[in-house]
Design a protein around this motif. Sequence first.
Motif, PDB file in Angstrom:
ATOM      1  N   ALA A 162      -3.123  55.229 -26.938  1.00 43.87           N
ATOM      2  CA  ALA A 162      -2.034  55.634 -27.821  1.00 43.87           C
ATOM      3  C   ALA A 162      -0.778  54.911 -27.393  1.00 43.87           C
ATOM      4  O   ALA A 162      -0.599  54.600 -26.209  1.00 43.87           O
ATOM      5  CB  ALA A 162      -1.818  57.143 -27.752  1.00 43.87           C
ATOM      6  N   ASP A 163       0.106  54.642 -28.346  1.00 48.20           N
ATOM      7  CA  ASP A 163       1.449  54.248 -27.961  1.00 48.20           C
ATOM      8  C   ASP A 163       2.323  55.498 -27.990  1.00 48.20           C
ATOM      9  O   ASP A 163       1.862  56.593 -28.346  1.00 48.20           O
ATOM     10  CB  ASP A 163       1.996  53.122 -28.836  1.00 48.20           C
ATOM     11  CG  ASP A 163       2.176  53.506 -30.296  1.00 48.20           C
ATOM     12  OD1 ASP A 163       2.227  54.720 -30.602  1.00 48.20           O
ATOM     13  OD2 ASP A 163       2.264  52.589 -31.146  1.00 48.20           O
ATOM     14  N   LYS A 164       3.564  55.367 -27.604  1.00 48.70           N
ATOM     15  CA  LYS A 164       4.412  56.542 -27.434  1.00 48.70           C
ATOM     16  C   LYS A 164       4.845  57.177 -28.747  1.00 48.70           C
ATOM     17  O   LYS A 164       5.439  58.254 -28.738  1.00 48.70           O
ATOM     18  CB  LYS A 164       5.617  56.183 -26.563  1.00 48.70           C
ATOM     19  CG  LYS A 164       5.220  55.861 -25.126  1.00 48.70           C
ATOM     20  CD  LYS A 164       6.413  55.549 -24.254  1.00 48.70           C
ATOM     21  CE  LYS A 164       5.964  55.274 -22.812  1.00 48.70           C
ATOM     22  NZ  LYS A 164       7.114  54.954 -21.929  1.00 48.70           N
ATOM     23  N   GLU A 165       4.532  56.536 -29.853  1.00 44.60           N
ATOM     24  CA  GLU A 165       4.772  57.131 -31.166  1.00 44.60           C
ATOM     25  C   GLU A 165       3.548  57.907 -31.647  1.00 44.60           C
ATOM     26  O   GLU A 165       3.615  58.617 -32.641  1.00 44.60           O
ATOM     27  CB  GLU A 165       5.148  56.048 -32.180  1.00 44.60           C
ATOM     28  CG  GLU A 165       5.419  56.514 -33.586  1.00 44.60           C
ATOM     29  CD  GLU A 165       6.497  57.604 -33.697  1.00 44.60           C
ATOM     30  OE1 GLU A 165       6.469  58.345 -34.684  1.00 44.60           O
ATOM     31  OE2 GLU A 165       7.345  57.707 -32.789  1.00 44.60           O
ATOM     32  N   GLY A 166       2.405  57.759 -30.941  1.00 37.66           N
ATOM     33  CA  GLY A 166       1.212  58.512 -31.302  1.00 37.66           C
ATOM     34  C   GLY A 166       0.231  57.764 -32.170  1.00 37.66           C
ATOM     35  O   GLY A 166      -0.726  58.360 -32.673  1.00 37.66           O
ATOM     36  N   ASN A 167       0.418  56.471 -32.348  1.00 39.87           N
ATOM     37  CA  ASN A 167      -0.603  55.673 -33.021  1.00 39.87           C
ATOM     38  C   ASN A 167      -1.828  55.612 -32.116  1.00 39.87           C
ATOM     39  O   ASN A 167      -1.706  55.346 -30.912  1.00 39.87           O
ATOM     40  CB  ASN A 167      -0.076  54.265 -33.302  1.00 39.87           C
ATOM     41  CG  ASN A 167       1.079  54.274 -34.277  1.00 39.87           C
ATOM     42  OD1 ASN A 167       0.969  54.767 -35.387  1.00 39.87           O
ATOM     43  ND2 ASN A 167       2.227  53.742 -33.831  1.00 39.87           N
ATOM     44  N   LEU A 168      -3.020  55.852 -32.686  1.00 35.11           N
ATOM     45  CA  LEU A 168      -4.215  56.062 -31.869  1.00 35.11           C
ATOM     46  C   LEU A 168      -5.308  55.046 -32.153  1.00 35.11           C
ATOM     47  O   LEU A 168      -5.510  54.623 -33.291  1.00 35.11           O
ATOM     48  CB  LEU A 168      -4.790  57.454 -32.126  1.00 35.11           C
ATOM     49  CG  LEU A 168      -3.852  58.652 -31.959  1.00 35.11           C
ATOM     50  CD1 LEU A 168      -4.611  59.946 -32.255  1.00 35.11           C
ATOM     51  CD2 LEU A 168      -3.236  58.691 -30.566  1.00 35.11           C
ATOM     52  N   VAL A 169      -6.047  54.720 -31.076  1.00 32.97           N
ATOM     53  CA  VAL A 169      -7.251  53.911 -31.163  1.00 32.97           C
ATOM     54  C   VAL A 169      -8.361  54.683 -30.460  1.00 32.97           C
ATOM     55  O   VAL A 169      -8.189  55.139 -29.321  1.00 32.97           O
ATOM     56  CB  VAL A 169      -7.071  52.531 -30.501  1.00 32.97           C
ATOM     57  CG1 VAL A 169      -8.375  51.734 -30.573  1.00 32.97           C
ATOM     58  CG2 VAL A 169      -5.926  51.763 -31.146  1.00 32.97           C
ATOM     59  N   TYR A 170      -9.500  54.852 -31.139  1.00 31.74           N
ATOM     60  CA  TYR A 170     -10.655  55.523 -30.546  1.00 31.74           C
ATOM     61  C   TYR A 170     -11.652  54.471 -30.074  1.00 31.74           C
ATOM     62  O   TYR A 170     -11.685  53.353 -30.586  1.00 31.74           O
ATOM     63  CB  TYR A 170     -11.323  56.446 -31.561  1.00 31.74           C
ATOM     64  CG  TYR A 170     -10.362  57.410 -32.199  1.00 31.74           C
ATOM     65  CD1 TYR A 170      -9.993  58.597 -31.577  1.00 31.74           C
ATOM     66  CD2 TYR A 170      -9.797  57.125 -33.442  1.00 31.74           C
ATOM     67  CE1 TYR A 170      -9.096  59.467 -32.161  1.00 31.74           C
ATOM     68  CE2 TYR A 170      -8.898  57.995 -34.040  1.00 31.74           C
ATOM     69  CZ  TYR A 170      -8.549  59.163 -33.393  1.00 31.74           C
ATOM     70  OH  TYR A 170      -7.655  60.032 -33.976  1.00 31.74           O
ATOM     71  N   ARG A 171     -12.487  54.852 -29.122  1.00 34.00           N
ATOM     72  CA  ARG A 171     -13.449  53.902 -28.571  1.00 34.00           C
ATOM     73  C   ARG A 171     -14.869  54.300 -28.944  1.00 34.00           C
ATOM     74  O   ARG A 171     -15.341  55.382 -28.603  1.00 34.00           O
ATOM     75  CB  ARG A 171     -13.311  53.821 -27.049  1.00 34.00           C
ATOM     76  CG  ARG A 171     -14.174  52.736 -26.416  1.00 34.00           C
ATOM     77  CD  ARG A 171     -13.819  52.544 -24.940  1.00 34.00           C
ATOM     78  NE  ARG A 171     -14.550  51.411 -24.388  1.00 34.00           N
ATOM     79  CZ  ARG A 171     -15.757  51.501 -23.836  1.00 34.00           C
ATOM     80  NH1 ARG A 171     -16.361  52.673 -23.772  1.00 34.00           N
ATOM     81  NH2 ARG A 171     -16.351  50.430 -23.356  1.00 34.00           N
ATOM     82  N   LYS A 172     -15.524  53.425 -29.679  1.00 29.72           N
ATOM     83  CA  LYS A 172     -16.944  53.552 -30.009  1.00 29.72           C
ATOM     84  C   LYS A 172     -17.273  54.939 -30.561  1.00 29.72           C
ATOM     85  O   LYS A 172     -16.616  55.419 -31.476  1.00 29.72           O
ATOM     86  CB  LYS A 172     -17.794  53.166 -28.808  1.00 29.72           C
ATOM     87  CG  LYS A 172     -17.555  51.704 -28.392  1.00 29.72           C
ATOM     88  CD  LYS A 172     -18.456  51.252 -27.275  1.00 29.72           C
ATOM     89  CE  LYS A 172     -18.199  49.779 -26.961  1.00 29.72           C
ATOM     90  NZ  LYS A 172     -19.079  49.289 -25.870  1.00 29.72           N
TER      91      LYS A 172
END
Length: 238
Positions: A162-172
């Motif tokens: 996540a960045d500090k704004e809360g944009n998210l990346v999930y893994r697999k």
Amino acid sequence: MMRHKVYPDAKSALEGIVSDGQLIMAGGFGLCGIPENLIAAIRELGPKHLTVVSNNCGVDDFGLGILLANGQIKKMISSYVGENKLFEQLYLAGDLELEFNPQGTLAERIRAGGAGIPGFYTKTGYGTIIAEGKPTREFNGQHYVLETGLVADLSIIKAWKADKEGNLVYRKTARNFNPMMATAGKVTVVEVEELVEIGELDPDTIHTPGIYVDRIVVEQGAEKRIEKVTTRKREEVK
């Protein structure tokens, strides 16, 4: 000014937003992609009479199973309950309510709730006990059952970055119920493995925009257990 979303630990991230009687969504599939630290913090904070929406209820001593063992869950809205003996015992004794859903129906109910869709018709479950008490309708000669969208008082989810704004990346495969639950919570708290500065994530890789995320905590000491270990005898190399 940008709202501060990053909290020092799971307990502080949940303080003031958990209470008795809430409907909580918890991301994950089995033990994959579950917010371990946030679940443990809910146990510590002690809210009771919870309704929990999750694919399953963890195992007897881990994941959501620890809330079940602590007497905090009143009702589960789930699609699979097979790895938790305590769940079975409580349900058969009448001490735990269960709203059982086909897995695709559960996923769509969550997605619909996040999209502002109050209900939808599906063929899945028509003519079975799943459809009992629900409106049905015929479309083009086929029968469908009405299912309602789900919206949570609180969603607790797990992401990789996540960045500090809360944009998210999930893994697999941790990208399971987490993205849908992020959108379906009135308040969403995310537990992440890695926190980066705003601008460091490639916009094309972001799965959940930060607009859906209210609070962020970096996980500490996650066990990442395997739900069921299966092995086979190693073949001899000739």
